[in-house]
Enzyme design. Structure first.
Site, mmCIF file in Angstrom:
data_model
loop_
_atom_site.group_PDB
_atom_site.id
_atom_site.type_symbol
_atom_site.label_atom_id
_atom_site.label_comp_id
_atom_site.label_asym_id
_atom_site.label_seq_id
_atom_site.Cartn_x
_atom_site.Cartn_y
_atom_site.Cartn_z
ATOM 1 N N ASP A 248 0.884 -1.166 0.000
ATOM 2 C CA ASP A 248 0.000 0.000 0.000
ATOM 3 C C ASP A 248 0.921 1.216 0.000
ATOM 4 O O ASP A 248 1.533 1.544 1.006
ATOM 5 C CB ASP A 248 -0.889 -0.052 1.257
ATOM 6 C CG ASP A 248 -1.679 1.244 1.476
ATOM 7 O OD1 ASP A 248 -1.605 2.152 0.630
ATOM 8 O OD2 ASP A 248 -2.362 1.326 2.522
ATOM 9 N N LYS B 60 2.756 11.576 -3.552
ATOM 10 C CA LYS B 60 1.776 10.802 -4.325
ATOM 11 C C LYS B 60 0.782 11.749 -5.016
ATOM 12 O O LYS B 60 0.183 11.406 -6.018
ATOM 13 C CB LYS B 60 1.042 9.861 -3.379
ATOM 14 C CG LYS B 60 0.034 8.939 -4.048
ATOM 15 C CD LYS B 60 -0.447 7.920 -3.046
ATOM 16 C CE LYS B 60 -1.604 7.091 -3.565
ATOM 17 N NZ LYS B 60 -2.007 6.076 -2.579
ATOM 18 N N GLU C 33 -7.237 0.520 -4.288
ATOM 19 C CA GLU C 33 -7.186 0.426 -2.822
ATOM 20 C C GLU C 33 -8.500 -0.091 -2.223
ATOM 21 O O GLU C 33 -8.468 -0.999 -1.393
ATOM 22 C CB GLU C 33 -6.779 1.776 -2.223
ATOM 23 C CG GLU C 33 -5.295 2.039 -2.443
ATOM 24 C CD GLU C 33 -4.876 3.493 -2.289
ATOM 25 O OE1 GLU C 33 -5.672 4.299 -1.777
ATOM 26 O OE2 GLU C 33 -3.745 3.809 -2.680
ATOM 27 N N ASP D 151 -12.955 5.230 1.803
ATOM 28 C CA ASP D 151 -11.503 5.333 2.007
ATOM 29 C C ASP D 151 -11.058 6.797 1.957
ATOM 30 O O ASP D 151 -10.997 7.401 0.892
ATOM 31 C CB ASP D 151 -10.792 4.508 0.912
ATOM 32 C CG ASP D 151 -9.276 4.547 1.046
ATOM 33 O OD1 ASP D 151 -8.748 5.328 1.854
ATOM 34 O OD2 ASP D 151 -8.600 3.785 0.327
HETATM 35 P P1 ADP Z 1 -2.598 7.431 3.028
HETATM 36 O O1 ADP Z 1 -3.308 6.183 2.659
HETATM 37 O O2 ADP Z 1 -2.943 8.571 2.140
HETATM 38 O O3 ADP Z 1 -1.147 7.283 3.217
HETATM 39 P P2 ADP Z 1 -3.457 7.125 5.755
HETATM 40 O O4 ADP Z 1 -4.551 6.144 5.605
HETATM 41 O O5 ADP Z 1 -2.213 6.674 6.409
HETATM 42 O O6 ADP Z 1 -3.166 7.888 4.412
HETATM 43 O O7 ADP Z 1 -4.088 8.374 6.531
HETATM 44 C C1 ADP Z 1 -3.319 9.469 6.835
HETATM 45 C C2 ADP Z 1 -4.215 10.592 7.272
HETATM 46 O O8 ADP Z 1 -4.982 10.170 8.389
HETATM 47 C C3 ADP Z 1 -3.404 11.795 7.722
HETATM 48 O O9 ADP Z 1 -3.985 12.962 7.185
HETATM 49 C C4 ADP Z 1 -3.543 11.739 9.231
HETATM 50 O O10 ADP Z 1 -3.495 13.023 9.803
HETATM 51 C C5 ADP Z 1 -4.902 11.129 9.404
HETATM 52 N N1 ADP Z 1 -5.083 10.468 10.707
HETATM 53 C C6 ADP Z 1 -4.382 9.437 11.223
HETATM 54 N N2 ADP Z 1 -4.826 9.114 12.446
HETATM 55 C C7 ADP Z 1 -5.843 9.973 12.728
HETATM 56 C C8 ADP Z 1 -6.723 10.171 13.854
HETATM 57 N N3 ADP Z 1 -6.636 9.424 14.949
HETATM 58 N N4 ADP Z 1 -7.639 11.166 13.752
HETATM 59 C C9 ADP Z 1 -7.739 11.940 12.650
HETATM 60 N N5 ADP Z 1 -6.948 11.817 11.577
HETATM 61 C C10 ADP Z 1 -6.011 10.843 11.609
HETATM 62 MG MG MG Z 2 -4.206 4.683 1.999
#
Ligand code: ADP
Ligand code: MG
Length: 579
Positions: free
Chosen positions: A8, A71, A148, A171
């Site tokens: 991922d 990305k 995804e 998502d």
């Molecule tokens: P990606 O798939 O784009 O890499 P993620 O699924 O890892 O992203 O999500 C990252 C986003 O989730 C970031 O913007 C982060 O700030 C937010 N995030 C992570 N944990 C929390 C939480 N507990 N509450 C709110 N936002 C969160």
């Molecule tokens: Mg993701």
């Protein structure tokens, strides 16, 4: 154990998983013991590359030598500066992929060569091909690019083989938003419809909050971002933390850093309540609605008929997102799977499917083509001929693999040549869609206007489009396969990128945890008061010095002292495993 890993490759965090015969999909920990690797790349002064947690810490204090959120410009010609160099999104992504593969090797004990990589369903062909290129630059054979939400559905389907339901995958990651409607029935997963926005995610909520705090403090966000980058990156980090805190708490205080990005002891702060944050983000929540409505419409389903909502992506932890979904669907979303992890796990299930692994032999999955595919045509409107119109051939959300045909006709008498221009998108005019390629049809026998030419599109599970044109009367056949079209890059340039990325030197994997600690402490310096600062700087200098020393005992001692100093100041260095 399958030899293909599932990856991922996220905007914010990336993960790698492998399918194990006994445990099913399992995540692979990185060098600092976490299954999440921040998608951040840092360039040290000595030219070596840091990735993941240490690079993320470094991005606060040295934004000019780090790159994050790349990305978001995948599939464009943009480059990010990193020190005195510049890198494209596939190049930066390849560095992350290489890190994941090295971690996989260390964990599994064998070299990983093949991967399934996930992309947002709404990624267009340019973005998909750029992702594939990233894999190739990392020396990987990219066996498949999957969506995804489809991967998330596979994790769900793997664990719930008996279910018989309509499910919506929601998502919301760091930078992208996807929504997918699917049906699961007797082990068959059928993707019904998908839609999304490639420029909407948790980062936008952080950005809104950052801008709001600056405005409240009487500053102009754009000017601060441009002229005081250290203030901006520090505040952004604090706002990111505040946003996460608001998932559990009613209100938070956000301190205002100075122009150097430091926090004064009795400096100003701004209080934000959950309700104020929700108001601030209302326009962003509004933008979530259209893709959901479209998916439901395409899938001929009402919000009531959706039985389960699977949450994917860290940003779905936000309270306001839960509330939004409960309002929209009249039910609470399901929180059984970890929203950070389901995509990588599903990519590993896909790897097992490709390997004909017996644990998944009962599973069947069908996916859809997320965009409409078609050709450009001219229209005779009254006495004039206008060009630039779009004739769809494969409509969006058609189950793949699929083969469809349409007829076009010559416009003029004795027209001997037609250029078939292939596009992807939903607009009526081709200039608003994405051009994928073209096919030249020539040698059409002389005759009156209106001679039919049959155009057949065949689209497969890998997103490869085959275009065929047959001139009816003569039986002349023309064919092309549209694949590996990376915007703005020819073969030579790709080879140059491959060579360049082979030159990149990584910081030694076993010592990454020390770099993580170093950059963590460096960024804490900006937050503590002057007296503490002096003590912390002292402990940090000692630690840094010992990093270059061969005396291991001295090193461990100083590491212990630094950890203790941080701890005493209320900045305990958490092992990312506990985050
Ligand atoms: P990606 O798939 O784009 O890499 P993620 O699924 O890892 O992203 O999500 C990252 C986003 O989730 C970031 O913007 C982060 O700030 C937010 N995030 C992570 N944990 C929390 C939480 N507990 N509450 C709110 N936002 C969160
Ligand atoms: Mg993701």
């Amino acid at each position: 154990m399958t030899r293909i890993v599932g990856i991922d490759l996220g905007t914010t965090n990336s993960l790698c998983a492998v399918f194990d015969a006994h445990q099913g999909p399992v995540l692979i920990p990185n060098a600092v013991g976490s299954v999440l690797t921040p998608s951040v790349v840092g360039l040290l002064d000595d030219g070596r590359i840091l990735t993941g947690y240490p690079a993320r810490e470094m991005s606060v204090t040295r934004p000019e030598r780090t790159a994050a959120r790349f990305k978001r410009f995948m599939g464009t010609d943009d480059h990010r500066p990193l020190g005195d160099q510049k890198f494209s999104a596939p190049e930066l992504s390849s560095v992350i992929l290489k890190t994941l593969v090295q971690d996989a090797r260390a964990h599994l004990g064998y070299q990983v060569t093949d991967a399934v990589i996930t992309v947002p369903a709404y990624f267009n062909d340019n973005q998909r091909n750029a992702t594939k290129l990233a894999g190739e630059l990392a020396g990987l054979k990219v066996r498949r690019i999957i969506n995804e939400p489809t991967a998330a559905a596979l994790t769900y389907g793997y664990h719930e083989k008996e279910a018989d339901k309509k499910i919506l995958v929601f998502d919301l990651g760091g930078g992208t938003f996807d929504v997918t409607l699917m049906e699961i029935f007797e082990g068959t997963l059928e993707i019904i419809a998908t839609a999304g926005r490639s420029q909407l995610g948790g980062e936008d909520f952080t950005e809104s909050l950052t801008r709001h705090v600056l405005t409240e403090a009487g500053m102009e966000p754009e000017r601060v971002e441009e002229l005081e980058p250290l203030r901006y990156t520090r505040l952004r980090k604090l706002c990111e933390q505040a946003k996460i805190q608001l998932s559990d708490e009613e209100e938070v205080k956000i301190a205002l850093p100075d122009a150097e990005g430091k926090l004064a002891e009795n400096g100003d702060d701004i209080t934000i309540t959950r309700a104020a944050f929700a108001d601030l983000c209302a326009p962003l929540l509004d933008r979530l609605k259209q893709p959901i409505a479209r998916t439901l419409r395409d899938g001929e389903c009402t919000p009531n008929e959706v039985q389960d909502i699977i949450l994917v992506g860290g940003a779905t932890r936000m309270y306001l997102v839960h509330q939004f979904l409960a309002d929209y669907f009249g039910k609470q979303p399901m929180c059984k799977h970890n929203p950070d992890e389901v995509v990588a796990m599903g990519a590993a299930v896909q790897a097992a499917l490709m390997d004909d692994h017996e644990a998944v032999e009962e599973m069947v999955m069908t996916d859809v083509c997320p965009f409409t595919l078609g050709v450009e045509v001219s229209k005779r409107l009254g006495s004039s001929v206008r060009d630039g119109y779009y004739l769809p051939i494969i409509h969006r959300n058609t189950t793949v693999p699929v083969s469809k045909e349409e007829v076009v006709a010559t416009l003029y008498d004795n027209q001997s040549q037609v250029m078939v221009k292939v596009y992807q998108g939903e607009s009526r005019k081709t200039k608003e869609n994405l051009m994928l390629g073209e096919l030249e049809v020539n040698g059409i026998p002389p005759g009156p206007a209106g001679q039919p030419i049959y155009i057949r599109f065949t689209y497969d599970m890998n997103g490869i489009l085959e275009v065929e044109a047959i001139v009816h009367d003569s039986g002349l056949k023309f064919q092309t396969v549209l694949t590996h079209h990376v915007k703005g890059l020819n073969e030579q340039e790709i080879q140059r990128a491959v060579d360049r990325m082979q030159e990149v030197k990584f910081y030694p994997r076993d010592e990454l945890r020390h770099q993580h600690l170093l950059h963590y402490a460096e960024q804490v310096i900006g937050e503590v008061n002057p007296m503490e600062r002096e003590r912390l700087e002292e402990a940090l200098d000692q630690f840094e010095q010992a990093l270059f020393d061969t005396d291991r005992e001295l090193f461990e001692h100083r590491r212990g002292l630094l950890l203790e100093t941080l701890d005493n100041m209320g900045y305990a260095f958490d092992d990312p495993e506990d985050l």
